[in-house]
Write an enzyme that holds these catalytic residues in place. Sequence first.
Site, mmCIF file in Angstrom:
data_model
loop_
_atom_site.group_PDB
_atom_site.id
_atom_site.type_symbol
_atom_site.label_atom_id
_atom_site.label_comp_id
_atom_site.label_asym_id
_atom_site.label_seq_id
_atom_site.Cartn_x
_atom_site.Cartn_y
_atom_site.Cartn_z
ATOM 1 N N ASP A 231 -40.451 -65.973 -19.350
ATOM 2 C CA ASP A 231 -40.750 -64.559 -19.500
ATOM 3 C C ASP A 231 -40.258 -64.135 -20.892
ATOM 4 O O ASP A 231 -39.423 -64.800 -21.491
ATOM 5 C CB ASP A 231 -40.011 -63.795 -18.395
ATOM 6 C CG ASP A 231 -40.066 -62.309 -18.594
ATOM 7 O OD1 ASP A 231 -41.187 -61.767 -18.711
ATOM 8 O OD2 ASP A 231 -38.992 -61.680 -18.658
ATOM 9 N N ASP B 268 -39.598 -60.357 -22.199
ATOM 10 C CA ASP B 268 -38.675 -59.219 -22.294
ATOM 11 C C ASP B 268 -37.549 -59.324 -21.267
ATOM 12 O O ASP B 268 -37.802 -59.459 -20.070
ATOM 13 C CB ASP B 268 -39.440 -57.905 -22.096
ATOM 14 C CG ASP B 268 -40.587 -57.778 -23.088
ATOM 15 O OD1 ASP B 268 -40.309 -57.796 -24.292
ATOM 16 O OD2 ASP B 268 -41.754 -57.691 -22.648
ATOM 17 N N THR C 195 -46.027 -63.765 -20.281
ATOM 18 C CA THR C 195 -45.519 -62.392 -20.311
ATOM 19 C C THR C 195 -46.551 -61.365 -19.858
ATOM 20 O O THR C 195 -47.709 -61.418 -20.273
ATOM 21 C CB THR C 195 -44.984 -62.067 -21.739
ATOM 22 O OG1 THR C 195 -44.550 -60.714 -21.809
ATOM 23 C CG2 THR C 195 -46.032 -62.303 -22.822
ATOM 24 N N ASN C 196 -46.113 -60.440 -19.001
ATOM 25 C CA ASN C 196 -46.923 -59.263 -18.664
ATOM 26 C C ASN C 196 -46.734 -58.238 -19.777
ATOM 27 O O ASN C 196 -45.588 -57.870 -20.074
ATOM 28 C CB ASN C 196 -46.406 -58.591 -17.379
ATOM 29 C CG ASN C 196 -46.751 -59.351 -16.106
ATOM 30 O OD1 ASN C 196 -47.473 -60.336 -16.144
ATOM 31 N ND2 ASN C 196 -46.227 -58.875 -14.986
ATOM 32 N N GLN C 197 -47.816 -57.760 -20.367
ATOM 33 C CA GLN C 197 -47.724 -56.717 -21.395
ATOM 34 C C GLN C 197 -48.760 -55.636 -21.096
ATOM 35 O O GLN C 197 -49.840 -55.593 -21.694
ATOM 36 C CB GLN C 197 -47.954 -57.319 -22.798
ATOM 37 C CG GLN C 197 -46.867 -58.290 -23.249
ATOM 38 C CD GLN C 197 -45.504 -57.629 -23.433
ATOM 39 O OE1 GLN C 197 -45.417 -56.446 -23.771
ATOM 40 N NE2 GLN C 197 -44.428 -58.367 -23.203
ATOM 41 N N LYS D 253 -48.064 -61.251 -13.326
ATOM 42 C CA LYS D 253 -46.986 -61.696 -12.440
ATOM 43 C C LYS D 253 -46.623 -60.537 -11.509
ATOM 44 O O LYS D 253 -46.585 -59.409 -11.979
ATOM 45 C CB LYS D 253 -45.750 -62.127 -13.251
ATOM 46 C CG LYS D 253 -45.987 -63.334 -14.155
ATOM 47 C CD LYS D 253 -44.759 -63.643 -15.040
ATOM 48 C CE LYS D 253 -44.572 -62.620 -16.147
ATOM 49 N NZ LYS D 253 -43.454 -62.911 -17.073
HETATM 50 MG MG LIG Z 1 -38.757 -59.524 -18.153
#
Ligand SMILES: [Mg+2]
Length: 207
Positions: free
Chosen positions: A8, A10, A58-60, A119
Site C-alpha cells: 500500500d 499512504d 494503491t487506492n487513489q 481494495k
Molecule cells: Mg494506506
Amino acid sequence: MPKGILLDRDGTLIDVVRDEETGAFHTAFHPSHVRMLSGAIEGLRLLQAEGYLLAIATNQPGPAKGQFSADAVLRTNRALVDTLAQAGISIAQVAVCMHHPQGGDGGDPSLVRECSCRKPRPGLLDSLVSELGLDREGSWMVGDSAADVAAGHAAGLRSALVFASTRCELCPLRPRIPGSLPDSLSHLPEVHGPDLVTIARGILARV
Ligand SMILES: [Mg+2]
Ligand SMILES: [Zn+2]
C-alpha cells in the site's frame, strides 16, 4: 517464480500530509508531498535483499472525488518510485485504482463506479501477481488498513498490517486492548508491527 511484496502507499510507505492552513490531513498528490515513513526504506531493503519483488498497489479515489487530477496521482507515484530508486530500492510496478463508487463534486465521471480493483477487492493484487508472474503463496500484501488486509487474503496472499498505535488518524483502527489488534478487523493479518522494518523481519521469520 519470484515472491512479491505488494505495498500500500499512504500510511505504509509515505506519510499523509497536514495542510498548514486548515490543519486537515490529506494524502500526497504532489511530488513535494512525498515523505517516507520511518523504517520504510530499511524494511524494503531487507525484503529486496532476500529476493522479493516489490510493487505498489494503491487506492487513489481523489480524481473520482474531484480532489486532484489523475495526472497528479501519477506524478506523485513517479516521485515516490524515484525516491526509492535513489535509495537503491526498485519497484517493479505501481498499480492504481482511481475509481470511487460515489465520487464527488467535480470528479471525473468516468472514474465514478463500482470496480473490481478498489481494495478490499483483490483486482489490483491479482493483476500484479499475474503481470509480474509472482508465486502467490509466497507473496504478501502489506498495508495499514483493514481493506489492505482483506484484499491480500481475497487475492490468496498473506497480509501484514503496519499499525502505528500513536497515529491519531488511525483512531478508528485502534484496538480496545492496548497491544492487541483492533477488533474492527474482519481479517487478521499474519504479521503486524508499528513500521516496515518490524514487518519485514516478521515476514522473513515466517519463511
Ligand atoms: Mg494506506
Ligand atoms: Zn478500481
